[in-house]
Design an enzyme around this catalytic site. Structure first.
Site: not given
Lengths: 431, 431
Positions: B12-13, B77, B168, B313
């Site tokens: 998201f970021g 990375v 969940e 998020a």
């Protein structure tokens, strides 16, 4: 105790038998290595990121949940003792009164099994995911490759075999490159990707009329697929394929050139053809074993001209139904009728808007052939939900050229990664 | 040459940063280990066979295809040289002018990494497919197990951790057993399956008000989930979990108990919290490295009360946007504003018809909470097509209790297979 029918394989044939036996006083055990039934005619769509695995597969248990006389067992059949009527699994044994072998076929490398690692075939969902992974990773690797020769290797896709699977794969990969990912890369133009379809025989889709086969070839060439007929692959390596006229560098080679029976077939001690398909009687039973039947791709069913019925879904479905009737007849003391195949025609598709269909004297090609193909395939896709979702995906893809399932899954997402850190000059990176 | 921004991570970021930088004269390289952006809030749905991977993941290249200044690189990375402004990949190096670390976090076993094999966590799509495989195979293995004690082990599912993911997962597995596969097996009743949610703290969903948290617990218990609070797992083996009050036999254990930064974080030589999250300045930069930013779950952003912003998020999205602005400000010579989080609330779901939501003074629970959750999650799901498909899947599942993606994929579909052929008396088989 009820008559026990063991069905090996939950494909079109085996599933049909299990479902049709509901009317009879039998107990059915349906064995498959997977927990799902696969709609194989659309498997190439998963391999080329058009559909998701869940779109073309349904849990077998679900498909027979309303049949209380059917028990599903996930397992690997390693042999059958026909004399003592026992099926051997990797983790146990089962006795049967009637046996239905519907185990299908796998791809064959004509004795060159060492090619399998470099040229995967397309028979299972896991095969399809592996092919999808390789095709998508090839573009990723092309993007990070600076050497134009090596990049060209990543951008060359060879499909071996010009049958329906090979033609569908080649067409779909070419469309993927030319439309779907056309704008996704910065260092090369995906439209320069080369898709080569290699076929040993004189034409593609040889099961069709010469005219339709030629039209399919023209459609492929319109999609920029390089069709090489009467060309036999002499060797496959991780760098490409050896053809009679030279070595063709290609990092991605896919195999769609032939099929053979699973090893199970050879353990039975019965007559088979060269590829291991089991020769059956007119009632689909194995000679001298009246309660053991073979159906679908694994069966070699003789035709008057000395050939056999082809490995097609309609053949498997009709044979599955017939065997259920024959088993019922046996229980009731009625005679076992011979199997008769009702040929409803064959069809294939090339890319997103062209197909060919041949049924009786009817011949369709182009857009009309494609629509016929689409209609039939969505109609027969098991499960109402799947039909809707697939139709929606296709409509979406039609207008956007999108292929929604473009995911590289699996445990080693970066196979091209080199162990040594390479210094990249900054200019190359930021340019 | 344009200012080069390297963004590590396409969650998201990172994705938000890359997309927002389009307005500025920069060249962006977005690096991710995967080729797709994942809608993580719905990952538990893939793990419990409700959605397919393709429903919640989109190719990153596709999401930035309209940004010609963004180059996507699939890569791993392994380190960053902050002093020399270089990112080290497994297969090369990149120089940067600005760096945005948005690499996220992974699940943490609090030093007991040997538990990972027996208690997989849920962070990636491959994790979700592995969990789906285990959960579905547990039922398959229960069906072929004749020993009632061993069968009970296959039918016990332990979820460790009472945060949103744990809640969940536990709710969805219980529904899967009680509704979706209820009629699929012949030798046991799937509704007898036990789902145990183990939480070390005094309540589930501790980020919520006590009242809402209690309602979530009641919803879980209505779904027959055995919620064990203030219970710490002492050991995990392939046979179950050791709890303070005894050993709980369970062949399926799932881990949702904590997160930690990836190893990358420790290689930087900067200040982190205990779990490796990097402490950032008000403008999200790393202290003493004004051109290196950390956003999303990997960032430890201080709050006035001494705690930090949670890994959500909306936090990642807002930080992604903020960093793009800060980088733009730097290029224009404007001051870098401090990041301010606009809290729009939090929400979680328990099963198919119950959820909780908390925003400002607003409190929702039950069906209303679930509808709010559904609306927000479908709204934010990237891609118009995905939204439609997911909504359709959910509508379908709502009426049928179906979970459409019940496929066991992977290379060894029958892990329970024993190498030795065991003779099973015929009575057991055909009864």
């Amino acid at each position: 105790m009820a008559h026990h029918v063991v069905v090996v394989g939950g494909g079109f044939g085996g599933l049909e038998t299990a479902r049709r036996l509901e009317r009879h006083d039998v107990k059915v055990t349906l064995i498959d290595r997977q927990n799902y039934h696969l709609f194989q005619p659309l498997l190439y769509q998963v391999a080329t990121a058009g559909l998701s695995p869940g779109d073309i597969a349904s849990p077998i248990r679900n498909l027979v949940a309303s049949r209380p006389n059917v028990e599903v067992r996930m397992g690997d059949v390693v042999g059958v003792d026909l004399a003592n009527k026992r099926v051997k699994l990797a983790d146990g044994e089962l006795s049967y009164d009637s046996l239905v072998l519907a185990a299908g076929v796998r791809h064959s490398y004509f004795g060159k099994s060492q090619w399998e690692g470099d040229a995967p075939g397309l028979k299972t969902l896991d095969d399809a995911l592996e092919i999808r992974r390789r095709v998508l990773l090839a573009f990723e690797n092309a993007e990070r490759e600076d050497d134009p020769v090596k990049r060209a290797g990543w951008l060359t896709f060879v499909v071996v075999g010009g049958g329906p699977t090979g033609v569908e794969l080649a067409g779909a990969i070419s469309e993927l490159a030319r439309f779907t990912v056309a704008k996704d890369f910065r260092r090369f133009d995906p439209r320069t990707a080369k898709v080569v379809l290699v076929e040993a025989g004189p034409r593609v889709l040889a099961a069709f009329d010469t005219g339709l086969s030629g039209k399919a070839r023209a459609s492929l060439e319109k999609l920029q697929v390089d069709v090489r007929l009467q060309t036999r692959v002499q060797d496959v390596t991780s760098e490409g394929v050896q053809l009679p006229d030279g070595f063709l560098p290609a990092k991605t080679v896919l195999w769609a050139a032939g099929v053979e029976a699973p090893p199970l077939s050879k353990t039975l001690g019965v007559e088979t053809d060269r590829s291991g398909r089991i020769k059956v009687q007119p009632d689909l039973s194995i000679p001298n074993h009246p309660n053991a039947y073979v159906i679908g791709d694994l069966a070699w069913f003789p035709l008057p001209d000395g050939s056999s019925l082809p490995g097609l879904a309609p053949v498997a479905l009709q044979q599955g139904k017939h065997v259920a009737e024959v088993i019922g007849a046996g229980l009731d003391g009625r005679p076992k009728e011979p199997f008769k195949y009702l040929d409803k025609g064959i069809m294939a598709t090339v890319g997103r808007a062209s197909g060919i269909a041949q049924a009786g004297s009817l011949r369709l090609s182009g857009m009309l052939g494609w629509l016929a193909w689409l209609f039939i395939h969505i109609l027969f896709l098991i499960g109402f939900r799947n039909r809707i979702i697939v139709l929606l995906q296709w409509t979406w893809a039609w207008f956007t050229y999108g292929r929604s399932a473009r995911l590289i899954t699996g445990t080693t997402p970066v196979p091209h990664a080199r162990p040594v850190v390479v210094e990249v000059p900054r200019e190359k990176v930021a340019s």
